[in-house]
Design a protein around this motif. Sequence first.
Motif, PDB file in Angstrom:
ATOM      1  N   ALA A  87       0.836  -0.987   0.064  1.00 29.03           N
ATOM      2  CA  ALA A  87       0.020  -0.140  -0.054  1.00 29.03           C
ATOM      3  C   ALA A  87       1.012   1.138   0.129  1.00 29.03           C
ATOM      4  O   ALA A  87       0.055   2.451  -0.683  1.00 29.03           O
ATOM      5  N   VAL A 272     -14.645   8.213  -2.583  1.00 27.31           N
ATOM      6  CA  VAL A 272     -14.454   8.375  -0.999  1.00 27.31           C
ATOM      7  C   VAL A 272     -15.720   9.118  -0.437  1.00 27.31           C
ATOM      8  O   VAL A 272     -16.219   8.502   0.358  1.00 27.31           O
ATOM      9  N   ALA A 275     -18.181   6.704  -0.160  1.00 27.33           N
ATOM     10  CA  ALA A 275     -18.173   5.192   0.919  1.00 27.33           C
ATOM     11  C   ALA A 275     -18.200   5.907   2.008  1.00 27.33           C
ATOM     12  O   ALA A 275     -18.280   5.539   3.060  1.00 27.33           O
ATOM     13  N   THR A 330      -7.384   8.723   6.630  1.00 25.10           N
ATOM     14  CA  THR A 330      -6.865   7.070   7.107  1.00 25.10           C
ATOM     15  C   THR A 330      -6.309   6.603   8.703  1.00 25.10           C
ATOM     16  O   THR A 330      -7.220   5.598   9.619  1.00 25.10           O
ATOM     17  N   ALA A 350      -7.012  -3.316   6.080  1.00 25.22           N
ATOM     18  CA  ALA A 350      -7.956  -3.345   4.670  1.00 25.22           C
ATOM     19  C   ALA A 350      -8.101  -2.270   4.243  1.00 25.22           C
ATOM     20  O   ALA A 350      -8.744  -1.112   3.631  1.00 25.22           O
ATOM     21  N   ILE A 351      -8.455  -1.028   5.619  1.00 27.33           N
ATOM     22  CA  ILE A 351      -8.065   0.768   5.556  1.00 27.33           C
ATOM     23  C   ILE A 351      -7.303   1.404   4.480  1.00 27.33           C
ATOM     24  O   ILE A 351      -7.158   2.142   3.743  1.00 27.33           O
ATOM     25  N   LEU A 353      -5.229  -0.087   2.498  1.00 22.02           N
ATOM     26  CA  LEU A 353      -5.027  -1.214   1.131  1.00 22.02           C
ATOM     27  C   LEU A 353      -6.236  -0.306   0.340  1.00 22.02           C
ATOM     28  O   LEU A 353      -5.772   0.317  -0.185  1.00 22.02           O
ATOM     29  N   ALA A 354      -6.974   0.237   1.639  1.00 24.87           N
ATOM     30  CA  ALA A 354      -8.183   0.882  -0.191  1.00 24.87           C
ATOM     31  C   ALA A 354      -7.048   2.062  -0.377  1.00 24.87           C
ATOM     32  O   ALA A 354      -7.338   3.078  -1.000  1.00 24.87           O
ATOM     33  N   MET A 355      -6.402   2.097   1.066  1.00 26.68           N
ATOM     34  CA  MET A 355      -5.564   3.906   0.613  1.00 26.68           C
ATOM     35  C   MET A 355      -4.858   4.103  -0.569  1.00 26.68           C
ATOM     36  O   MET A 355      -4.454   5.081  -1.030  1.00 26.68           O
ATOM     37  N   VAL A 357      -4.724   2.032  -2.483  1.00 27.02           N
ATOM     38  CA  VAL A 357      -5.166   1.528  -3.881  1.00 27.02           C
ATOM     39  C   VAL A 357      -5.500   2.369  -4.629  1.00 27.02           C
ATOM     40  O   VAL A 357      -5.620   3.496  -5.578  1.00 27.02           O
ATOM     41  N   LEU A 358      -6.858   3.236  -3.840  1.00 23.36           N
ATOM     42  CA  LEU A 358      -6.988   4.959  -4.041  1.00 23.36           C
ATOM     43  C   LEU A 358      -6.678   5.885  -4.842  1.00 23.36           C
ATOM     44  O   LEU A 358      -6.419   7.153  -5.364  1.00 23.36           O
TER      45      LEU A 358
END
Length: 531
Positions: A87, A272, A275, A330, A350-351, A353-355, A357-358
């Motif tokens: 990430a 975002v 979400a 995050t 998870a949070i 990884l999302a950060m 990718v975004l």
Amino acid sequence: MLKRIPHTYTIISSVILICAVLSWIIPAGEYVRQTIEVNGVPRTVIVDHSFHSVPQAPQTWQVFSSLLNGFERQAGIIAFLLIMGGAFQIMNSSRAIDAGIFSFLGFTKGLERYRFIKMLGVNNVVIGLIITLFSLFGAVFGMSEETLAFVIILVPLAISMGYDSITGLCMVYVAAHIGFSGAVLNPFTIGIAQGLSDLPLFSGFEYRMFCWVILTGVLIVCVLKYASVIKKHPEKSPMYHADAYWRKRGEGVSEEISYATTRSAYVVYALVLVALTFFSLYYPQSTFSLGESAVTCYAVPFLSALFALFAGLGLRKSNHFFILTLLAFTILFLIVGVMAHGWYLPEISAIFLAMGVLSGFANSEHPDAIIKQFLDGAKDMLSAALVVALAGGIIQILQDGRIIDPILHSLASLMGETGKFVSLGTMYFIQTLINLIIPSGSAKAALTMPIMAPFSDVIGLSRQATVMAYQFGDGFTNMITPTSAVLMGALGIARIPYQVWVRWFWRILVFFMLLGLLLLIPTVVFTLNGF
């Protein structure tokens, strides 16, 4: 001239072999365990006077399977390391962190116009505040594994400020674990230990708060003293040559970065916000527990609204500042999740990884490029993951060899008929030794407090004092024991070899252990509130 210290893998592999040999020498034994509820949570504890001999289980070929067993035991932290590495590599590719560090350094230089801050030294103020913040996190909610997410940010910051990776690690990992040692409201150590000792939850708050202030203050002084030497003479750092990796990565940041905002960043911003709207509906309220009191507020909706504002402002500057806003929130959502909603490694990974990718999409990266960056980052974490697995293998050998309980039983027998001072010091010593093989604070509380608490009644020692002996014994050696997966992960991220860390840190560790012993004395000599 100092002799060459063996490689980290050599040291840990040697410990595994020694533990296997001990399984042939130490008579096997076990305690009977039972499950009870402690503060509403089921905990496995030892039954009093239940130690008994069991058939010997010498370890032989198992030393070769310990790596696999260690992977299975520490799978959560290993996967977390790989995900974090991937990430942050995606984010690093956007140069957002580099831009943020450059902007931060420019801001701190501007603070020099204030006479008081200039007198103290801007960098000294920054280091002191960061250490205090992470020490507070360790003391209040037991931050430990979570520090891995911050090591990858603060080590480059420390390098950019003219220090070394050791300074950066001290600012976050060591600070959090000093706070962990001087725990004030840590539910994973103090909460469990007091619950098992039949004490009011988080009682004795005042003296523990005093201890935390002393320990944190001493750490700040130690780090500032070391940092000032490195600032003047960088070559004196044991990591001077190895830190070339970080220095090279930060070279020419201001000249290389092209500040612009792309259309894809606005698309990510909109996604975002959608979400976070659902996130706010899922977590409309957050309850923060501090001791016996609790505060409920609309933390997630509030942070979501703040993100909408600050991310919008970031977009007006460039992709970099939008991505930095993603990182900042995050971290804020992580704090709320951990403190109010019981988040742990799955949610935290998870949070982040999302950060990551975004961040990649906001920087207009192609999906294939994002995947390649993730794989490159995970590859960089592989060495740290192997160290964590080997550390888990040590515990597996000790457990399978059935010698953890005999070691605990023998250490507890050392107290014998000694007086209060000696008994309290012995308890502290025992907890410190046990922590070298069982770095988990909650597991150690379940193992030792059912033995230590009743014994303190027999010799007329406060149960609170016994809890504090456990607290200090649990915390300090976390920062040097090779069985700590978090330590090995933090060193891997910072690229500090374990042997270098031990050689540098052992004197500071001894000093803190002696300081802990001195802080235990008032629990016997004086009448303290809650003791």
